[in-house]
Design an enzyme around this catalytic site. Structure first.
Site, PDB file in Angstrom:
ATOM      1  N   ASN A 169      51.123  42.593  43.116  1.00 12.68           N
ATOM      2  CA  ASN A 169      50.771  41.398  43.876  1.00 12.68           C
ATOM      3  C   ASN A 169      51.969  40.455  43.954  1.00 12.68           C
ATOM      4  O   ASN A 169      52.748  40.323  43.002  1.00 12.68           O
ATOM      5  CB  ASN A 169      49.535  40.706  43.304  1.00 12.68           C
ATOM      6  CG  ASN A 169      49.643  40.351  41.838  1.00 12.68           C
ATOM      7  OD1 ASN A 169      50.297  41.056  41.072  1.00 12.68           O
ATOM      8  ND2 ASN A 169      49.008  39.267  41.432  1.00 12.68           N
ATOM      9  N   ILE A 170      52.115  39.825  45.110  1.00 18.68           N
ATOM     10  CA  ILE A 170      53.228  38.891  45.346  1.00 18.68           C
ATOM     11  C   ILE A 170      52.618  37.591  45.866  1.00 18.68           C
ATOM     12  O   ILE A 170      52.086  37.556  46.987  1.00 18.68           O
ATOM     13  CB  ILE A 170      54.242  39.472  46.362  1.00 18.68           C
ATOM     14  CG1 ILE A 170      54.765  40.832  45.868  1.00 18.68           C
ATOM     15  CG2 ILE A 170      55.388  38.489  46.582  1.00 18.68           C
ATOM     16  CD1 ILE A 170      55.626  41.580  46.881  1.00 18.68           C
ATOM     17  N   GLU A 171      52.678  36.565  45.013  1.00 18.43           N
ATOM     18  CA  GLU A 171      52.041  35.297  45.376  1.00 18.43           C
ATOM     19  C   GLU A 171      53.019  34.392  46.129  1.00 18.43           C
ATOM     20  O   GLU A 171      54.221  34.653  46.166  1.00 18.43           O
ATOM     21  CB  GLU A 171      51.496  34.625  44.109  1.00 18.43           C
ATOM     22  CG  GLU A 171      50.456  35.508  43.450  1.00 18.43           C
ATOM     23  CD  GLU A 171      49.743  34.864  42.276  1.00 18.43           C
ATOM     24  OE1 GLU A 171      50.240  33.860  41.732  1.00 18.43           O
ATOM     25  OE2 GLU A 171      48.670  35.392  41.900  1.00 18.43           O
TER      26      GLU A 171
ATOM     27  N   CYS B 290      48.032  41.174  47.910  1.00 17.75           N
ATOM     28  CA  CYS B 290      47.571  41.943  46.746  1.00 17.75           C
ATOM     29  C   CYS B 290      48.397  43.218  46.564  1.00 17.75           C
ATOM     30  O   CYS B 290      48.987  43.755  47.517  1.00 17.75           O
ATOM     31  CB  CYS B 290      46.112  42.350  46.922  1.00 17.75           C
ATOM     32  SG  CYS B 290      44.960  40.976  46.980  1.00 17.75           S
TER      33      CYS B 290
ATOM     34  N   GLU C 290      47.410  46.239  46.131  1.00 21.77           N
ATOM     35  CA  GLU C 290      46.916  47.377  46.912  1.00 21.77           C
ATOM     36  C   GLU C 290      47.549  47.414  48.300  1.00 21.77           C
ATOM     37  O   GLU C 290      47.988  48.452  48.785  1.00 21.77           O
ATOM     38  CB  GLU C 290      45.395  47.298  47.091  1.00 21.77           C
ATOM     39  CG  GLU C 290      44.590  47.379  45.820  1.00 21.77           C
ATOM     40  CD  GLU C 290      44.298  46.025  45.193  1.00 21.77           C
ATOM     41  OE1 GLU C 290      45.203  45.160  45.164  1.00 21.77           O
ATOM     42  OE2 GLU C 290      43.168  45.829  44.727  1.00 21.77           O
TER      43      GLU C 290
ATOM     44  N   CYS D 205      39.862  43.198  46.435  1.00 25.53           N
ATOM     45  CA  CYS D 205      39.233  42.078  47.153  1.00 25.53           C
ATOM     46  C   CYS D 205      38.726  42.563  48.515  1.00 25.53           C
ATOM     47  O   CYS D 205      39.034  43.678  48.955  1.00 25.53           O
ATOM     48  CB  CYS D 205      40.227  40.925  47.308  1.00 25.53           C
ATOM     49  SG  CYS D 205      41.447  41.194  48.610  1.00 25.53           S
TER      50      CYS D 205
ATOM     51  N   CYS E 128      41.439  43.600  51.061  1.00 21.15           N
ATOM     52  CA  CYS E 128      42.030  44.906  50.736  1.00 21.15           C
ATOM     53  C   CYS E 128      41.062  46.040  51.066  1.00 21.15           C
ATOM     54  O   CYS E 128      41.473  47.101  51.524  1.00 21.15           O
ATOM     55  CB  CYS E 128      42.428  44.976  49.273  1.00 21.15           C
ATOM     56  SG  CYS E 128      43.932  44.042  48.930  1.00 21.15           S
TER      57      CYS E 128
HETATM   58  N1  THU Z   1      44.888  40.574  43.307  1.00 16.73           N
HETATM   59  C1  THU Z   1      45.377  41.827  43.565  1.00 16.73           C
HETATM   60  O1  THU Z   1      46.598  42.014  43.683  1.00 16.73           O
HETATM   61  N2  THU Z   1      44.507  42.840  43.679  1.00 16.73           N
HETATM   62  C2  THU Z   1      43.168  42.748  43.426  1.00 16.73           C
HETATM   63  O2  THU Z   1      42.473  43.751  43.494  1.00 16.73           O
HETATM   64  C3  THU Z   1      42.576  41.446  43.071  1.00 16.73           C
HETATM   65  C4  THU Z   1      43.476  40.282  43.206  1.00 16.73           C
HETATM   66  C5  THU Z   1      45.841  39.484  43.089  1.00 16.73           C
HETATM   67  C6  THU Z   1      45.930  38.442  44.160  1.00 16.73           C
HETATM   68  C7  THU Z   1      46.450  37.258  43.378  1.00 16.73           C
HETATM   69  O3  THU Z   1      47.856  37.334  43.262  1.00 16.73           O
HETATM   70  C8  THU Z   1      45.866  37.433  41.987  1.00 16.73           C
HETATM   71  O4  THU Z   1      45.485  38.791  41.902  1.00 16.73           O
HETATM   72  C9  THU Z   1      44.659  36.549  41.694  1.00 16.73           C
HETATM   73  O5  THU Z   1      43.726  36.651  42.705  1.00 16.73           O
END
Ligand code: THU
Length: 128
Positions: free
Chosen positions: A41-43, A52, A54, A85, A88
């Site tokens: 994941n890259i915020e 996310c 995925e 989520c 995704c």
């Molecule tokens: N996130 C994912 O990368 N995959 C998931 O299946 C659930 C959520 C990430 C998004 C965000 O960076 C962090 O988790 C919190 O939501």
């Protein structure tokens, strides 16, 4: 348990850029012909631009020309396993179809689903 996918997801999870949630996620996508693409994941400071793990793995694979997939593993460090989520789920369905989704934590606890179970009655190209 799928050791190879676990190892790739674990490695990519370390690259997670998640200073806002501090929730690190790794993903590993297995193609039909045995190649593995990892993602994390890259915020973003503008939260909605976060992507996310995925989707990173899927977009990497698709951009490299891969179209057929077998399995996607999602890895977190939580006792309760982390499901993909809603956004995704839609992307996984569109790009990968009814593949196997493996949820796993760092201890190796896992649970598998078919994508259809996670996204029943999906919208897709057949409605267009
Ligand atoms: N996130 C994912 O990368 N995959 C998931 O299946 C659930 C959520 C990430 C998004 C965000 O960076 C962090 O988790 C919190 O939501």
């Amino acid at each position: 348990m799928d050791k190879k996918l676990f190892e790739v997801a674990k490695k990519y999870r370390e690259n997670s850029f998640s200073p806002f949630s501090r929730f690190k996620v790794g993903a590993a996508l297995l193609t039909e012909d045995g190649k593995i693409f990892g993602g994390c994941n890259i915020e973003n400071s503008s939260y909605g631009l976060t992507i996310c793990a995925e989707r990173v793995a899927i977009f990497k694979a698709v951009s490299e020309g891969y179209k057929n997939f077998k399995r996607l593993l999602v890895l977190t460090d939580t006792e309760e396993l982390t499901p993909p989520c809603g956004a995704c789920r839609q992307v996984i369905w569109d790009m990968c179809g009814d593949i196997e989704i493996v949820l796993m934590n760092l201890k190796g606890k896992d649970k598998s689903f078919k994508m259809k179970e996670l996204l029943p009655y999906p919208f897709d190209k057949n409605f267009l």
